[in-house]
Scaffold this active site. Structure first.
Site, mmCIF file in Angstrom:
data_model
loop_
_atom_site.group_PDB
_atom_site.id
_atom_site.type_symbol
_atom_site.label_atom_id
_atom_site.label_comp_id
_atom_site.label_asym_id
_atom_site.label_seq_id
_atom_site.Cartn_x
_atom_site.Cartn_y
_atom_site.Cartn_z
ATOM 1 N N SER A 88 0.853 -1.189 0.000
ATOM 2 C CA SER A 88 0.000 0.000 0.000
ATOM 3 C C SER A 88 0.893 1.244 0.000
ATOM 4 O O SER A 88 1.697 1.406 -0.924
ATOM 5 C CB SER A 88 -0.972 -0.055 1.184
ATOM 6 O OG SER A 88 -2.049 0.838 0.990
ATOM 7 N N HIS A 221 -7.332 -6.010 0.899
ATOM 8 C CA HIS A 221 -6.275 -5.012 0.816
ATOM 9 C C HIS A 221 -5.064 -5.387 1.674
ATOM 10 O O HIS A 221 -3.927 -5.059 1.325
ATOM 11 C CB HIS A 221 -6.824 -3.652 1.244
ATOM 12 C CG HIS A 221 -5.876 -2.520 0.999
ATOM 13 N ND1 HIS A 221 -5.527 -2.094 -0.268
ATOM 14 C CD2 HIS A 221 -5.179 -1.736 1.876
ATOM 15 C CE1 HIS A 221 -4.676 -1.089 -0.177
ATOM 16 N NE2 HIS A 221 -4.442 -0.864 1.107
#
Length: 259
Positions: A88, A221
Protein backbone atom coordinates in the site's frame (compact mmCIF):
# COMPACT_ATOMS: atom_id res chain seq x y z
CA UNK A 1 13.67 1.08 12.62
CA UNK A 2 13.90 -2.34 14.22
CA UNK A 3 14.97 -5.13 11.85
CA UNK A 4 14.14 -8.77 12.40
CA UNK A 5 17.26 -10.63 11.36
CA UNK A 6 18.04 -14.33 11.08
CA UNK A 7 21.55 -15.68 10.76
CA UNK A 8 22.17 -17.26 7.33
CA UNK A 9 23.54 -20.81 7.29
CA UNK A 10 27.28 -21.24 6.72
CA UNK A 11 28.33 -20.58 3.15
CA UNK A 12 25.14 -18.76 2.16
CA UNK A 13 25.21 -15.15 1.01
CA UNK A 14 22.64 -13.19 2.98
CA UNK A 15 20.13 -11.18 1.00
CA UNK A 16 18.22 -8.40 2.68
CA UNK A 17 14.50 -8.03 2.20
CA UNK A 18 13.47 -4.51 3.18
CA UNK A 19 9.74 -4.25 3.88
CA UNK A 20 7.77 -1.00 4.01
CA UNK A 21 4.44 -0.85 5.82
CA UNK A 22 1.00 0.48 4.87
CA UNK A 23 -0.49 3.83 5.96
CA UNK A 24 -1.18 3.77 9.69
CA UNK A 25 0.90 0.62 10.07
CA UNK A 26 4.34 -0.20 11.36
CA UNK A 27 7.12 -2.77 11.35
CA UNK A 28 4.89 -5.19 13.27
CA UNK A 29 2.99 -5.81 10.00
CA UNK A 30 5.87 -8.11 9.02
CA UNK A 31 6.53 -9.79 12.37
CA UNK A 32 5.37 -13.19 11.17
CA UNK A 33 7.42 -13.15 7.97
CA UNK A 34 10.82 -14.05 9.40
CA UNK A 35 10.35 -17.79 9.82
CA UNK A 36 8.17 -18.09 6.72
CA UNK A 37 10.97 -16.65 4.57
CA UNK A 38 13.67 -18.78 6.16
CA UNK A 39 17.19 -18.30 7.46
CA UNK A 40 18.87 -17.28 4.19
CA UNK A 41 17.20 -13.90 4.39
CA UNK A 42 17.81 -10.83 6.49
CA UNK A 43 14.35 -9.37 6.96
CA UNK A 44 14.35 -5.64 7.72
CA UNK A 45 10.91 -4.33 8.62
CA UNK A 46 11.24 -0.57 8.26
CA UNK A 47 9.44 1.50 10.90
CA UNK A 48 8.80 5.11 9.88
CA UNK A 49 8.68 7.79 12.61
CA UNK A 50 5.50 8.46 14.56
CA UNK A 51 4.42 4.90 15.44
CA UNK A 52 5.25 1.97 17.70
CA UNK A 53 8.62 2.55 19.40
CA UNK A 54 9.02 5.82 17.45
CA UNK A 55 5.67 7.22 18.52
CA UNK A 56 6.96 10.61 19.71
CA UNK A 57 9.11 11.35 16.66
CA UNK A 58 7.82 13.81 14.03
CA UNK A 59 6.14 11.97 11.18
CA UNK A 60 7.47 12.08 7.63
CA UNK A 61 5.13 13.64 5.06
CA UNK A 62 7.42 14.68 2.19
CA UNK A 63 9.61 12.93 -0.38
CA UNK A 64 12.87 14.61 0.69
CA UNK A 65 12.22 13.87 4.36
CA UNK A 66 11.56 10.24 3.53
CA UNK A 67 14.82 9.74 1.64
CA UNK A 68 16.83 11.44 4.39
CA UNK A 69 15.13 9.20 6.96
CA UNK A 70 15.81 6.00 5.02
CA UNK A 71 19.41 6.92 4.25
CA UNK A 72 20.04 7.65 7.92
CA UNK A 73 18.32 4.51 9.17
CA UNK A 74 19.43 1.93 6.61
CA UNK A 75 22.97 3.01 5.78
CA UNK A 76 24.69 2.78 2.41
CA UNK A 77 23.81 -0.86 1.49
CA UNK A 78 26.11 -0.84 -1.57
CA UNK A 79 27.74 -4.23 -1.03
CA UNK A 80 24.74 -6.15 0.26
CA UNK A 81 22.25 -7.57 -2.26
CA UNK A 82 18.77 -6.43 -1.33
CA UNK A 83 15.18 -6.56 -2.49
CA UNK A 84 12.37 -4.19 -1.57
CA UNK A 85 8.76 -5.06 -0.75
CA UNK A 86 6.23 -2.31 -0.13
CA UNK A 87 2.58 -2.70 0.80
CA UNK A 88 0.00 0.00 0.00
CA UNK A 89 1.73 3.26 1.06
CA UNK A 90 4.86 1.13 1.39
CA UNK A 91 4.80 0.42 -2.35
CA UNK A 92 5.25 4.13 -3.08
CA UNK A 93 7.98 4.30 -0.43
CA UNK A 94 9.80 1.30 -1.91
CA UNK A 95 9.59 2.76 -5.41
CA UNK A 96 10.91 6.17 -4.30
CA UNK A 97 13.74 4.51 -2.37
CA UNK A 98 14.63 2.28 -5.34
CA UNK A 99 14.78 5.32 -7.63
CA UNK A 100 17.00 7.12 -5.12
CA UNK A 101 19.42 4.22 -4.64
CA UNK A 102 19.51 3.60 -8.39
CA UNK A 103 20.59 7.20 -8.97
CA UNK A 104 23.41 6.60 -6.47
CA UNK A 105 24.50 3.52 -8.40
CA UNK A 106 23.24 0.96 -5.85
CA UNK A 107 19.91 -0.35 -7.20
CA UNK A 108 18.01 -3.19 -5.55
CA UNK A 109 17.97 -6.61 -7.14
CA UNK A 110 14.20 -6.29 -7.54
CA UNK A 111 11.22 -4.30 -6.29
CA UNK A 112 7.96 -5.95 -5.21
CA UNK A 113 4.80 -3.96 -4.60
CA UNK A 114 1.36 -4.86 -3.30
CA UNK A 115 -2.06 -3.29 -2.87
CA UNK A 116 -1.29 0.15 -4.28
CA UNK A 117 -2.18 1.92 -7.54
CA UNK A 118 0.99 2.96 -9.39
CA UNK A 119 2.29 6.48 -8.75
CA UNK A 120 1.18 7.83 -12.13
CA UNK A 121 -2.39 6.50 -11.80
CA UNK A 122 -5.32 8.52 -10.57
CA UNK A 123 -4.91 8.67 -6.77
CA UNK A 124 -7.27 6.64 -4.61
CA UNK A 125 -10.27 8.53 -3.17
CA UNK A 126 -8.87 8.15 0.35
CA UNK A 127 -7.15 11.49 1.03
CA UNK A 128 -5.72 13.31 4.04
CA UNK A 129 -8.36 16.04 3.93
CA UNK A 130 -11.31 13.64 4.30
CA UNK A 131 -13.38 14.22 7.43
CA UNK A 132 -13.45 11.54 10.13
CA UNK A 133 -16.68 9.98 8.90
CA UNK A 134 -15.47 9.56 5.33
CA UNK A 135 -12.04 8.40 6.43
CA UNK A 136 -13.46 5.78 8.78
CA UNK A 137 -15.90 4.58 6.11
CA UNK A 138 -13.08 4.16 3.60
CA UNK A 139 -10.90 2.35 6.14
CA UNK A 140 -13.83 0.11 7.01
CA UNK A 141 -14.21 -0.94 3.37
CA UNK A 142 -10.55 -1.87 3.33
CA UNK A 143 -10.70 -3.68 6.66
CA UNK A 144 -8.06 -1.40 8.13
CA UNK A 145 -9.45 -0.26 11.48
CA UNK A 146 -9.53 -2.80 14.35
CA UNK A 147 -12.61 -2.85 16.57
CA UNK A 148 -10.51 -2.23 19.69
CA UNK A 149 -9.33 1.07 18.17
CA UNK A 150 -12.83 2.17 17.15
CA UNK A 151 -14.04 1.72 20.72
CA UNK A 152 -11.41 3.98 22.33
CA UNK A 153 -11.71 7.67 21.45
CA UNK A 154 -8.17 8.71 22.38
CA UNK A 155 -6.50 5.87 20.50
CA UNK A 156 -8.80 6.42 17.53
CA UNK A 157 -7.83 10.11 17.37
CA UNK A 158 -4.14 9.28 17.33
CA UNK A 159 -4.69 6.56 14.72
CA UNK A 160 -6.56 8.92 12.40
CA UNK A 161 -3.90 11.61 12.80
CA UNK A 162 -1.21 9.07 11.89
CA UNK A 163 -3.14 7.83 8.86
CA UNK A 164 -3.71 11.38 7.64
CA UNK A 165 0.03 12.14 7.78
CA UNK A 166 0.79 8.88 5.98
CA UNK A 167 -1.74 9.83 3.32
CA UNK A 168 -0.01 13.20 2.99
CA UNK A 169 3.22 11.33 2.36
CA UNK A 170 1.50 9.18 -0.27
CA UNK A 171 0.10 12.28 -2.00
CA UNK A 172 3.54 13.89 -2.01
CA UNK A 173 5.22 10.77 -3.40
CA UNK A 174 2.69 10.69 -6.23
CA UNK A 175 3.41 14.33 -7.04
CA UNK A 176 7.18 14.05 -7.60
CA UNK A 177 8.64 13.14 -11.04
CA UNK A 178 8.85 9.40 -11.63
CA UNK A 179 11.75 7.71 -13.39
CA UNK A 180 11.29 4.11 -14.56
CA UNK A 181 13.54 1.64 -12.81
CA UNK A 182 15.85 -0.71 -14.69
CA UNK A 183 15.35 -3.68 -12.34
CA UNK A 184 12.67 -6.39 -12.16
CA UNK A 185 9.40 -5.17 -10.68
CA UNK A 186 6.68 -7.55 -9.53
CA UNK A 187 3.21 -6.51 -8.46
CA UNK A 188 0.76 -8.41 -6.24
CA UNK A 189 -3.00 -7.84 -6.26
CA UNK A 190 -5.44 -9.15 -3.68
CA UNK A 191 -8.35 -10.82 -5.44
CA UNK A 192 -10.77 -9.02 -3.08
CA UNK A 193 -8.96 -5.68 -2.81
CA UNK A 194 -11.35 -2.81 -3.64
CA UNK A 195 -8.48 -0.32 -4.06
CA UNK A 196 -5.93 -2.13 -6.23
CA UNK A 197 -7.23 -4.97 -8.36
CA UNK A 198 -5.26 -6.86 -11.00
CA UNK A 199 -5.87 -4.32 -13.78
CA UNK A 200 -4.78 -1.48 -11.51
CA UNK A 201 -1.64 -3.25 -10.33
CA UNK A 202 -0.64 -4.00 -13.92
CA UNK A 203 -0.12 -0.25 -14.29
CA UNK A 204 3.15 -0.70 -12.41
CA UNK A 205 4.57 -2.09 -15.66
CA UNK A 206 5.23 1.53 -16.70
CA UNK A 207 7.52 1.95 -13.69
CA UNK A 208 10.35 -0.24 -14.96
CA UNK A 209 12.23 -1.02 -18.14
CA UNK A 210 13.14 -4.40 -16.64
CA UNK A 211 11.05 -7.55 -16.31
CA UNK A 212 7.54 -7.13 -14.94
CA UNK A 213 4.74 -9.43 -13.88
CA UNK A 214 1.55 -9.10 -11.88
CA UNK A 215 0.28 -11.88 -9.62
CA UNK A 216 -3.13 -12.35 -8.07
CA UNK A 217 -3.14 -13.53 -4.46
CA UNK A 218 -6.01 -14.49 -2.16
CA UNK A 219 -7.28 -11.76 0.14
CA UNK A 220 -8.34 -8.16 0.45
CA UNK A 221 -6.27 -5.01 0.82
CA UNK A 222 -4.19 -6.39 3.70
CA UNK A 223 -3.36 -9.75 2.14
CA UNK A 224 0.22 -9.41 3.39
CA UNK A 225 -1.01 -10.32 6.89
CA UNK A 226 -2.07 -13.78 5.70
CA UNK A 227 0.54 -16.34 6.84
CA UNK A 228 0.54 -17.91 3.37
CA UNK A 229 1.67 -14.74 1.62
CA UNK A 230 5.36 -14.68 2.69
CA UNK A 231 5.57 -18.34 1.69
CA UNK A 232 4.21 -17.42 -1.74
CA UNK A 233 6.61 -14.50 -1.89
CA UNK A 234 9.55 -16.77 -1.11
CA UNK A 235 8.57 -18.99 -4.04
CA UNK A 236 8.43 -16.05 -6.44
CA UNK A 237 11.79 -14.74 -5.26
CA UNK A 238 13.41 -18.12 -5.76
CA UNK A 239 12.28 -18.05 -9.41
CA UNK A 240 13.40 -14.55 -10.33
CA UNK A 241 15.30 -14.47 -13.64
CA UNK A 242 18.73 -13.10 -14.65
CA UNK A 243 20.65 -15.03 -12.04
CA UNK A 244 18.59 -13.87 -9.08
CA UNK A 245 17.54 -17.43 -8.33
CA UNK A 246 21.11 -18.09 -7.24
CA UNK A 247 20.82 -15.24 -4.77
CA UNK A 248 17.50 -16.57 -3.48
CA UNK A 249 17.89 -20.31 -2.84
CA UNK A 250 14.99 -22.05 -1.20
CA UNK A 251 15.57 -21.88 2.56
CA UNK A 252 16.24 -24.84 4.76
CA UNK A 253 14.26 -25.56 7.90
CA UNK A 254 17.09 -24.36 10.17
CA UNK A 255 15.65 -21.27 11.94
CA UNK A 256 18.54 -20.11 14.09
CA UNK A 257 18.20 -16.72 15.69
CA UNK A 258 21.08 -14.33 15.16
CA UNK A 259 22.97 -13.50 18.35
Amino acid sequence: MIPAVLAPPPGASPVRLLCFHHAGGGASAFTSWTHALGPRWELFAVRLPGRESRLLEPRVTRHEQLLDELDAGLGPLPHTPYVLYGHSLGALVAYAFAQHRSRLGHPPLAVLVGACPPPHAAPPPLTADADDRRLLAALGRLGGMPAEVLGRAGILRRALDLIRDDLRLAQNLRAVPHEPLAVPLYAFAGDRDPMADHATMRGWSDCTTGPFDCHDVPGGHFFHSDPDFPVLLRTHLARLPTGLSRAFPEPSTDHREAP
